[in-house]
Design a protein around this motif. Sequence first.
Motif, short mmCIF file in Angstrom:
data_model
loop_
_atom_site.label_atom_id
_atom_site.label_comp_id
_atom_site.label_asym_id
_atom_site.label_seq_id
_atom_site.Cartn_x
_atom_site.Cartn_y
_atom_site.Cartn_z
N THR A 90 35.38 106.62 -39.87
CA THR A 90 34.65 106.37 -41.11
C THR A 90 34.17 104.91 -41.13
O THR A 90 34.61 104.10 -40.31
N ASP A 91 33.31 104.60 -42.08
CA ASP A 91 32.78 103.23 -42.15
C ASP A 91 33.72 102.28 -42.88
O ASP A 91 33.54 101.07 -42.83
N HIS A 92 34.66 102.83 -43.61
CA HIS A 92 35.52 101.97 -44.44
C HIS A 92 36.84 101.67 -43.75
O HIS A 92 37.34 102.48 -42.97
N ARG A 93 37.38 100.51 -44.07
CA ARG A 93 38.62 100.05 -43.45
C ARG A 93 39.67 99.76 -44.52
O ARG A 93 39.32 99.37 -45.64
N ASP A 94 40.94 99.93 -44.15
CA ASP A 94 42.00 99.53 -45.09
C ASP A 94 42.30 98.04 -44.91
O ASP A 94 41.65 97.36 -44.12
N CYS A 95 43.32 97.56 -45.63
CA CYS A 95 43.56 96.12 -45.62
C CYS A 95 44.01 95.61 -44.24
O CYS A 95 43.89 94.41 -43.96
N ASP A 96 44.51 96.49 -43.38
CA ASP A 96 44.89 96.07 -42.03
C ASP A 96 43.74 96.20 -41.04
O ASP A 96 43.87 95.83 -39.88
N GLY A 97 42.65 96.81 -41.48
CA GLY A 97 41.51 97.00 -40.58
C GLY A 97 41.42 98.40 -39.98
O GLY A 97 40.51 98.68 -39.19
N PHE A 98 42.37 99.29 -40.34
CA PHE A 98 42.32 100.66 -39.82
C PHE A 98 41.23 101.44 -40.56
O PHE A 98 41.07 101.29 -41.78
N PRO A 99 40.52 102.31 -39.80
CA PRO A 99 39.52 103.13 -40.48
C PRO A 99 40.18 104.01 -41.54
O PRO A 99 41.26 104.57 -41.28
N LEU A 100 39.54 104.13 -42.69
CA LEU A 100 40.09 105.03 -43.71
C LEU A 100 40.00 106.44 -43.17
O LEU A 100 39.02 106.84 -42.54
#
Lengths: 171, 101
Positions: A90-100
């Motif tokens: 996906t285009d979005h990342r969580d706070c650690d940088g992992f793809p949502l």
Amino acid sequence: MRRDNCQLAEYEAWFEGECNKLTLDPGLIIVGPFIDALGDPDSSPWDSDLAIIYLDGMYIRVGEYYRQLPKHDGGGGCLKYFKYHYGPCTDHRDCDGFPLFSEKYELRIDIDRRYGRHIHYMNQDHISEARLLGLDFDSIDPFEFIRAVEKHRKSSIPLHEILGFKVVPAK
Amino acid sequence: MIITRRRVVSVEDATTKLNALARRCGITNPHYEESEADSMSEFDALKWISLCSQRIALQEREYENSSRDFPAIIRSLYGHKPGAASMKLENTEEDHLSLAA
């Protein structure tokens, strides 16, 4: 072969050694690897998390959770749950940088609380261990999974052939 | 690759991370139980379970530390668990009746 009933430092050394053995193409985005000590600094439980994001919009994410064995069983960490995932990113990342996370996958091998040992493959969800021939949940490790995906990407050989398993049709 | 080893050092830190995860997964008033992972997506569920176990481990450690801080004389009189020997005092119907008598 993954490490079981070991201490965090041993797991970390094994994980790092296996990471360094990987031959990945330049330009990939690597998230982690993170190892989170969940109890005392050098003992179980712990978890680990690593993602490899390819330039073509696919990614691998491997996460593991090691529970603490009772002292009379050695007191080390023992793999309880894991998720080895390969699919579109996906285009979005969580706070650690992992793809949502999205539900789309090419292959995901899981041991989780809800469904136990199962995989998601060829648009079939929760294919239980009973329907899988040749996939050993006790021995597969994140790096075997990563190497299989790398080989699949370079050769187009189906993942089940590389990992040596067959899905038995549901009755 | 260089591994980053991380640690959450307090129950508050673990709870803050759990709350953030719960918010993202639409869980209100989380109970910090593993079963709440069942409604989460794959890697969030794995993280939730890790953090729950971390929170418990940290709580136990804080409890042990606070127990160790109790002076030996208190421990010998009341046991190792702080407050374990003191009962909550409550007036009961029976007490009122006996006092009235």
